[in-house]
Enzyme design. Structure first.
Site, PDB file in Angstrom:
ATOM      1  CG  ASP A   1      -3.299  -8.202   8.747  1.00  0.00           C
ATOM      2  OD1 ASP A   1      -3.870  -7.138   9.061  1.00  0.00           O
ATOM      3  OD2 ASP A   1      -2.460  -8.283   7.834  1.00  0.00           O
TER       4      ASP A   1
ATOM      5  CB  SER B   1      -0.983   0.003   1.168  1.00  0.00           C
ATOM      6  OG  SER B   1      -0.336  -0.260   2.384  1.00  0.00           O
TER       7      SER B   1
ATOM      8  CG  HIS C   1       6.017  -8.997   7.928  1.00  0.00           C
ATOM      9  ND1 HIS C   1       6.994  -8.153   7.460  1.00  0.00           N
ATOM     10  CD2 HIS C   1       4.872  -8.270   7.987  1.00  0.00           C
ATOM     11  CE1 HIS C   1       6.462  -6.952   7.256  1.00  0.00           C
ATOM     12  NE2 HIS C   1       5.176  -6.995   7.564  1.00  0.00           N
TER      13      HIS C   1
ATOM     14  CG  HIS D   1      -0.836  -5.292   1.978  1.00  0.00           C
ATOM     15  ND1 HIS D   1      -0.164  -5.135   3.162  1.00  0.00           N
ATOM     16  CD2 HIS D   1      -0.909  -4.033   1.440  1.00  0.00           C
ATOM     17  CE1 HIS D   1       0.168  -3.860   3.333  1.00  0.00           C
ATOM     18  NE2 HIS D   1      -0.291  -3.166   2.308  1.00  0.00           N
TER      19      HIS D   1
ATOM     20  NE  ARG E   1       2.346  -4.034  12.298  1.00  0.00           N
ATOM     21  CZ  ARG E   1       2.206  -4.163  10.983  1.00  0.00           C
ATOM     22  NH1 ARG E   1       1.654  -3.186  10.276  1.00  0.00           N
ATOM     23  NH2 ARG E   1       2.623  -5.247  10.357  1.00  0.00           N
TER      24      ARG E   1
HETATM   25  N1  CMX Z   1       1.525 -19.874   5.770  1.00  0.00           N
HETATM   26  C1  CMX Z   1       1.996 -20.781   4.881  1.00  0.00           C
HETATM   27  N2  CMX Z   1       3.063 -20.556   4.078  1.00  0.00           N
HETATM   28  C2  CMX Z   1       3.695 -19.377   4.239  1.00  0.00           C
HETATM   29  C3  CMX Z   1       3.298 -18.418   5.174  1.00  0.00           C
HETATM   30  C4  CMX Z   1       2.153 -18.693   5.948  1.00  0.00           C
HETATM   31  N3  CMX Z   1       1.656 -17.828   6.817  1.00  0.00           N
HETATM   32  N4  CMX Z   1       4.130 -17.348   5.086  1.00  0.00           N
HETATM   33  C5  CMX Z   1       5.022 -17.640   4.105  1.00  0.00           C
HETATM   34  N5  CMX Z   1       4.757 -18.863   3.589  1.00  0.00           N
HETATM   35  C6  CMX Z   1       5.410 -19.513   2.462  1.00  0.00           C
HETATM   36  C7  CMX Z   1       5.289 -18.628   1.232  1.00  0.00           C
HETATM   37  O1  CMX Z   1       4.022 -18.771   0.623  1.00  0.00           O
HETATM   38  C8  CMX Z   1       6.440 -19.113   0.393  1.00  0.00           C
HETATM   39  O2  CMX Z   1       6.039 -20.340  -0.209  1.00  0.00           O
HETATM   40  P1  CMX Z   1       6.551 -20.747  -1.691  1.00  0.00           P
HETATM   41  O3  CMX Z   1       8.028 -20.897  -1.548  1.00  0.00           O
HETATM   42  O4  CMX Z   1       5.820 -22.004  -1.972  1.00  0.00           O
HETATM   43  O5  CMX Z   1       6.182 -19.613  -2.598  1.00  0.00           O
HETATM   44  C9  CMX Z   1       7.500 -19.435   1.445  1.00  0.00           C
HETATM   45  O6  CMX Z   1       6.804 -19.619   2.692  1.00  0.00           O
HETATM   46  C10 CMX Z   1       8.520 -18.330   1.616  1.00  0.00           C
HETATM   47  O7  CMX Z   1       7.834 -17.122   1.876  1.00  0.00           O
HETATM   48  P2  CMX Z   1       8.500 -15.985   2.780  1.00  0.00           P
HETATM   49  O8  CMX Z   1       9.731 -15.519   2.052  1.00  0.00           O
HETATM   50  O9  CMX Z   1       8.620 -16.412   4.179  1.00  0.00           O
HETATM   51  O10 CMX Z   1       7.369 -14.845   2.754  1.00  0.00           O
HETATM   52  P3  CMX Z   1       7.152 -13.682   1.711  1.00  0.00           P
HETATM   53  O11 CMX Z   1       8.047 -12.560   2.070  1.00  0.00           O
HETATM   54  O12 CMX Z   1       7.216 -14.185   0.302  1.00  0.00           O
HETATM   55  O13 CMX Z   1       5.621 -13.294   1.991  1.00  0.00           O
HETATM   56  C11 CMX Z   1       3.732 -12.889   3.330  1.00  0.00           C
HETATM   57  C12 CMX Z   1       5.217 -12.611   3.137  1.00  0.00           C
HETATM   58  C13 CMX Z   1       3.213 -11.956   4.428  1.00  0.00           C
HETATM   59  C14 CMX Z   1       2.996 -12.561   2.037  1.00  0.00           C
HETATM   60  C15 CMX Z   1       3.536 -14.364   3.719  1.00  0.00           C
HETATM   61  O14 CMX Z   1       4.156 -14.610   4.964  1.00  0.00           O
HETATM   62  C16 CMX Z   1       2.089 -14.763   3.796  1.00  0.00           C
HETATM   63  O15 CMX Z   1       1.507 -15.116   2.754  1.00  0.00           O
HETATM   64  N6  CMX Z   1       1.450 -14.726   5.019  1.00  0.00           N
HETATM   65  C17 CMX Z   1       0.034 -14.995   5.157  1.00  0.00           C
HETATM   66  C18 CMX Z   1      -0.784 -13.797   4.693  1.00  0.00           C
HETATM   67  C19 CMX Z   1      -0.677 -12.655   5.682  1.00  0.00           C
HETATM   68  O16 CMX Z   1      -0.833 -12.819   6.877  1.00  0.00           O
HETATM   69  N7  CMX Z   1      -0.439 -11.439   5.153  1.00  0.00           N
HETATM   70  C20 CMX Z   1      -0.426 -10.208   5.987  1.00  0.00           C
HETATM   71  C21 CMX Z   1       0.941  -9.560   6.133  1.00  0.00           C
HETATM   72  C22 CMX Z   1       0.862  -8.271   6.922  1.00  0.00           C
HETATM   73  C23 CMX Z   1       0.193  -7.189   6.133  1.00  0.00           C
HETATM   74  O17 CMX Z   1       0.717  -6.763   5.087  1.00  0.00           O
HETATM   75  O18 CMX Z   1      -0.907  -6.769   6.510  1.00  0.00           O
END
Ligand code: CMX
Length: 435
Positions: free
Chosen positions: A373, A242, A318, A272, A327
């Site tokens: 979240d 964002s 994250h 996000h 948070r």
């Molecule tokens: N559950 C399952 N798998 C997860 C995970 C979770 N909560 N968090 C990361 N992973 C996975 C990723 O999908 C990725 O898988 P692939 O290798 O198959 O693509 C792997 O672990 C590596 O990811 P990462 O480098 O640890 O995380 P990223 O920096 O790529 O992504 C985020 C960060 C937040 C998108 C990810 O942790 C996620 O999808 N979390 C769940 C959604 C969420 O809570 N989002 C809110 C974030 C806060 C906000 O912006 O509001």
């Protein structure tokens, strides 16, 4: 008392000179390396943006202008009788870098109340949107059409000198922040409450208190929650979707309404901001499938089933953080104080003990800990705001504080059109081979 614009007018030339001198001395210094993996990997770790308002440390979490969340809770002014910081104070801090006085914060509350009228055509447009359109789409559409009011757009079309851009961005940002609670509450009523009239914004109430009243939530504890919520969701440095979107779109000199609406569309993604809605959907499914107060083994199975189905556990992980999000922690503290026996809070607490170990065992997520979240929806549910599709709108109202504070500085510092270099895979391969 000097108002915020007067203070900014004094700060901006100092900051411009500081950066000019810094760039003259260190403009050619190298600050990092870029690998092929970084380019394919969502640009993680590439230092490519300047954002003055806040910085995220992987282990410690967010610092707003150098202040941690517990420090902000201690130092920022509160409402009379309240215990949580006022978001007005956080905005003042983000814009100026200084903790405001109570007088300055009171001025801001009144200033936002004064600017809060939303044009009739925006309210009518919301009335005409089908009620089942997602609240985030309604929010984005309402903010987009409201750019008819943009003082920056108007000044630009009349050929305003670029030295003065920031003044109009400031005016638009203040107007927009003032109007967002009204727009959000209008969407809430339109989709879920079906009452015809919103109450009036009062100049005697703070911004979060007015928002609670507009939503028709009158419990003082809910107002306290709103003060905390709107403070902590405001900013998370510049690279998140964002903030980055608002900065990028603003760099084309799109006005703050268009830039913020673009940011809202990014916040509406499930990885996000929409994760706060996804968490509640996931928790509800969990409760429906395995019940409340279930044995740990059943919870573990539910989490593993989520992962095996190729889905993420919402609210965990994250892109930058590597520890529990502060948070999350401060919302947990709020829950321990106000709703320690709530069954949903107890379930969330139990998941906090289980999910990180499972994510570690799976070995994919770099950060197995909960983010902001994972907790917010539970608090909203407790006070009766049960419509989970609305949760990201509240996040968006708060996020305006951080990204619009940054947008003012973007124009004040004369940041240019953002245009990084992209490469095709063939170009990248040729480049690496030649090296
Ligand atoms: N559950 C399952 N798998 C997860 C995970 C979770 N909560 N968090 C990361 N992973 C996975 C990723 O999908 C990725 O898988 P692939 O290798 O198959 O693509 C792997 O672990 C590596 O990811 P990462 O480098 O640890 O995380 P990223 O920096 O790529 O992504 C985020 C960060 C937040 C998108 C990810 O942790 C996620 O999808 N979390 C769940 C959604 C969420 O809570 N989002 C809110 C974030 C806060 C906000 O912006 O509001």
């Amino acid at each position: 008392m000097k108002d915020l614009k007067m203070i900014l007018a004094e700060l901006i030339p100092k900051e411009q000179s500081k950066i000019k001198a810094f760039r003259e001395l260190h403009g050619k210094d190298v600050i990092g390396q870029i690998t092929v993996d970084m380019v394919y990997g969502g640009m993680r770790g590439i230092k490519g943006l300047v954002t003055e308002t806040s910085v995220v440390d992987p282990d410690e979490g967010i610092r707003f202008r150098g202040y941690s969340i517990p420090e902000c809770q201690k130092l920022l002014p509160r409402a009379t009788g309240g215990e949580e910081p006022l978001p007005e104070g956080l905005f003042w801090l983000l814009v100026t870098g200084n903790i405001p006085t109570k007088e300055q914060v009171n001025w801001l509350s009144k200033e936002w109340a004064r600017r809060s009228d939303v044009p009739e055509y925006v309210m009518k447009m919301i009335d005409n949107i089908p009620k089942d359109v997602h609240p985030m789409s309604q929010f984005s559409a309402a903010v987009t059409i409201m750019n008819r009011e943009s003082k920056f757009g108007n000044a630009y079309s009349k050929g305003v000198n670029k030295e003065k851009y920031w003044e109009y961005i400031y005016e638009d940002s203040m107007d927009l922040i003032a109007k967002l609670p009204v727009i959000a509450a209008k969407i809430y009523q339109h989709s879920y409450r079906h009452k015809t009239k919103l109450c009036k914004v009062s100049p005697d109430l703070d911004w979060a208190h007015n928002f609670s009243e507009l939503l028709d939530f009158r419990n003082p504890e809910f107002t306290e929650l709103m003060r905390l919520y709107l403070t902590i969701h405001s900013d998370h440095e510049g690279g998140n979707v964002s903030a980055h979107t608002c900065h990028l779109v603003g760099s084309a000199l799109s006005d703050p309404y268009l830039s913020f609406a673009a940011a809202i569309n990014g916040l509406a993604g499930p990885l996000h901001g929409l994760a706060n809605q996804e968490v509640l959907i996931w928790l509800t499914r969990l409760q429906n499938e395995v019940g409340t107060n279930v044995p740990t083994e059943k919870l573990k199975k539910f989490i593993w089933d989520t992962l095996k189905a190729g889905k993420v556990v919402p609210g965990y992980g994250h892109a930058v953080l590597r520890k529990t999000d502060p948070r999350y922690t401060c919302q947990r503290e709020f829950a321990l104080k106000h709703l320690p026996n709530d069954p949903l809070f107890q379930l969330v607490s139990k998941l906090y003990e289980i999910v990180p170990n499972i994510l570690l065992e799976q070995g994919k997520a770099k950060n197995p800990w909960p983010n902001v979240d994972a907790h917010s929806g539970v608090l909203l549910q407790y006070y009766g705001l049960k419509e989970m599709n609305f949760y990201t709108v509240i996040f968006g109202v708060s996020r305006a504080l951080g990204i619009l504070a940054s947008l003012i500085w973007d124009r004040a510092l004369g940041f240019p059109l953002e245009r990084p270099k992209s490469m095709s895979t063939d170009c990248l391969m040729a480049f690496v081979t030649k090296k």
